[in-house]
Design a protein around this motif. Structure first.
Motif, short mmCIF file in Angstrom:
data_model
loop_
_atom_site.label_atom_id
_atom_site.label_comp_id
_atom_site.label_asym_id
_atom_site.label_seq_id
_atom_site.Cartn_x
_atom_site.Cartn_y
_atom_site.Cartn_z
N MET A 178 35.44 28.82 44.21
CA MET A 178 36.71 29.17 44.05
C MET A 178 37.05 30.66 43.95
O MET A 178 36.12 31.60 43.90
CB MET A 178 37.32 28.73 42.77
CG MET A 178 37.38 27.10 42.85
SD MET A 178 38.22 26.60 41.30
CE MET A 178 37.31 27.14 39.89
N ARG A 179 38.25 31.25 44.20
CA ARG A 179 38.46 32.40 44.29
C ARG A 179 38.03 32.97 42.99
O ARG A 179 37.68 34.27 42.77
CB ARG A 179 39.90 32.80 44.46
CG ARG A 179 40.47 32.73 46.13
CD ARG A 179 41.69 33.52 46.21
NE ARG A 179 42.14 32.98 47.59
CZ ARG A 179 43.11 33.64 48.43
NH1 ARG A 179 43.52 34.76 47.84
NH2 ARG A 179 43.58 33.19 49.66
N ALA A 224 35.00 36.75 39.37
CA ALA A 224 34.06 37.00 38.09
C ALA A 224 32.79 37.80 38.42
O ALA A 224 32.19 38.68 37.99
CB ALA A 224 33.57 35.51 37.65
N MET A 225 32.45 37.23 39.84
CA MET A 225 31.31 38.14 40.49
C MET A 225 31.60 39.71 40.76
O MET A 225 30.66 40.55 40.58
CB MET A 225 30.90 37.46 41.78
CG MET A 225 30.33 36.23 41.81
SD MET A 225 29.70 35.79 43.65
CE MET A 225 29.17 34.07 43.07
N GLN A 257 25.81 43.01 46.96
CA GLN A 257 25.32 41.99 47.82
C GLN A 257 25.44 40.57 47.71
O GLN A 257 25.91 39.82 48.65
CB GLN A 257 23.83 42.26 48.24
CG GLN A 257 23.64 43.63 49.17
CD GLN A 257 21.97 44.03 49.46
OE1 GLN A 257 21.55 43.38 50.33
NE2 GLN A 257 21.42 45.10 48.74
N VAL A 258 25.15 40.24 46.50
CA VAL A 258 25.53 39.02 46.13
C VAL A 258 27.25 38.64 46.18
O VAL A 258 27.40 37.62 46.84
CB VAL A 258 25.49 38.48 44.38
CG1 VAL A 258 25.64 37.27 44.06
CG2 VAL A 258 23.67 38.82 44.48
N LEU A 259 28.16 39.64 46.22
CA LEU A 259 29.48 39.46 46.28
C LEU A 259 29.77 39.35 47.73
O LEU A 259 30.63 38.61 48.05
CB LEU A 259 30.17 40.62 45.40
CG LEU A 259 31.78 40.61 45.73
CD1 LEU A 259 32.31 39.35 44.98
CD2 LEU A 259 32.53 41.85 45.07
N PHE A 260 29.05 40.25 48.28
CA PHE A 260 29.25 40.02 50.11
C PHE A 260 28.98 38.82 50.33
O PHE A 260 29.90 38.35 51.20
CB PHE A 260 28.48 41.25 50.60
CG PHE A 260 28.36 41.35 51.90
CD1 PHE A 260 29.43 41.82 52.92
CD2 PHE A 260 27.52 40.67 52.78
CE1 PHE A 260 29.57 41.66 53.90
CE2 PHE A 260 27.41 40.72 54.09
CZ PHE A 260 28.53 41.34 54.77
N LEU A 261 27.84 38.30 50.01
CA LEU A 261 27.34 37.10 50.47
C LEU A 261 28.25 35.93 50.16
O LEU A 261 28.67 34.98 50.90
CB LEU A 261 25.89 36.76 50.00
CG LEU A 261 25.49 35.09 50.15
CD1 LEU A 261 25.61 34.81 51.44
CD2 LEU A 261 24.05 35.05 49.48
N PHE A 266 38.18 40.68 47.21
CA PHE A 266 37.60 40.29 46.07
C PHE A 266 36.97 41.40 45.38
O PHE A 266 37.06 41.47 44.11
CB PHE A 266 36.38 39.47 46.60
CG PHE A 266 36.63 38.14 46.82
CD1 PHE A 266 37.68 37.24 46.08
CD2 PHE A 266 36.44 37.38 48.23
CE1 PHE A 266 37.89 35.93 46.29
CE2 PHE A 266 37.16 36.39 48.82
CZ PHE A 266 37.82 35.35 47.78
N LEU A 267 36.34 42.53 45.90
CA LEU A 267 35.84 43.39 45.21
C LEU A 267 36.94 44.31 44.30
O LEU A 267 36.86 44.73 43.05
CB LEU A 267 35.28 44.54 45.91
CG LEU A 267 34.44 45.86 45.29
CD1 LEU A 267 33.42 45.56 44.48
CD2 LEU A 267 34.49 46.84 46.43
#
Length: 234
Positions: free
Chosen positions: A54-55, A60-61, A72-76, A141-142
């Protein structure tokens, strides 16, 4: 520009949209085959153990995404969310994740984005197999909870919605390629993208909603329209 009538006429629907709950399904087995040995994939799976994201999960990430590893986790996660159930998403993303300078690239982009230097960030993107329709998802997202006029997703669905639902010329906001009159891909154009982001936030201010409520409303309405069009052609 004044707020399009189509948005004004659907204000109640837009206000009711719960952005955090927008869910995308993905085939974890396909991603596992491509990325299973990567630490970044294992970290992602520790947070998203099932086959949907979900968005709100990405927001949260993003709150934890300060160091290169977390970015990198957020990018993935942005890639998984962006591709959904598209089969080739995993191998395309692997090319990006294996880029030797990815961590430094994401840190540099984050530094620009978080001080509001959107055009500079767009110009600086250099990630294999990642074009505007995908990197704008990472930008969104960032920055969603950290930048007042945060970047927004810009992809083919949104640009087709601008033309078909709002009756606007997308040439002000994006350089595109077309097939049979429809927008089929988005090309990099930092100044146009910034104009799109500003325009969406202006409309959101006028309608007393968030810019991503408008974005999601347009996305879902256009998707539903495309699906009904396809079913009529079969």
């Amino acid at each position: 520009m004044t707020t399009p009538h189509y948005l004004k006429n659907n204000t109640a629907t837009i206000h009711a949209i719960k952005v955090d709950a927008h869910c995308v399904r993905f085939n974890s087995a396909a991603w596992e085959r491509q990325l299973g040995k990567m630490a970044v994939w294992q970290q992602f799976r520790s947070q998203i153990p099932n086959d949907s994201i979900m968005r709100g999960d990405l927001f949260a990430m993003a709150r934890e995404a300060n160091a290169a590893e977390r970015l990198q986790v957020l990018f993935l996660a942005s890639m998984v969310w962006g591709y959904g159930e598209v089969d080739y998403g995993a191998w395309r993303s692997r090319a990006a994740l294996e880029a030797p300078q990815l961590g430094e690239q994401l840190e540099m982009l984050a530094a620009k984005l978080l001080i509001g230097h959107l055009v500079g960030a767009c110009r600086a993107v250099s990630i294999p197999r990642v074009g505007p329709a995908l990197y704008t998802k990472f930008f969104y997202f960032l920055c969603r909870s950290r930048v007042q006029r945060f970047p927004l997703i810009l992809d083919t669905v949104l640009m087709n919605a601008f033309e078909q639902l709002l009756g606007l010329d997308v040439g002000d906001y994006a350089k595109v390629t077309r097939k049979h009159g429809r927008v089929t891909s988005i090309l990099a154009w930092p100044e146009g993208y910034q104009r799109y982001v500003e325009q969406m936030h202006d409309w959101a201010d006028a309608l007393d909603c968030t810019a991503d409520q408008i974005e999601l409303f347009l996305f879902q309405t256009q998707k539903a329209s495309d699906l009904s069009g396809q079913s009529q052609h079969h």
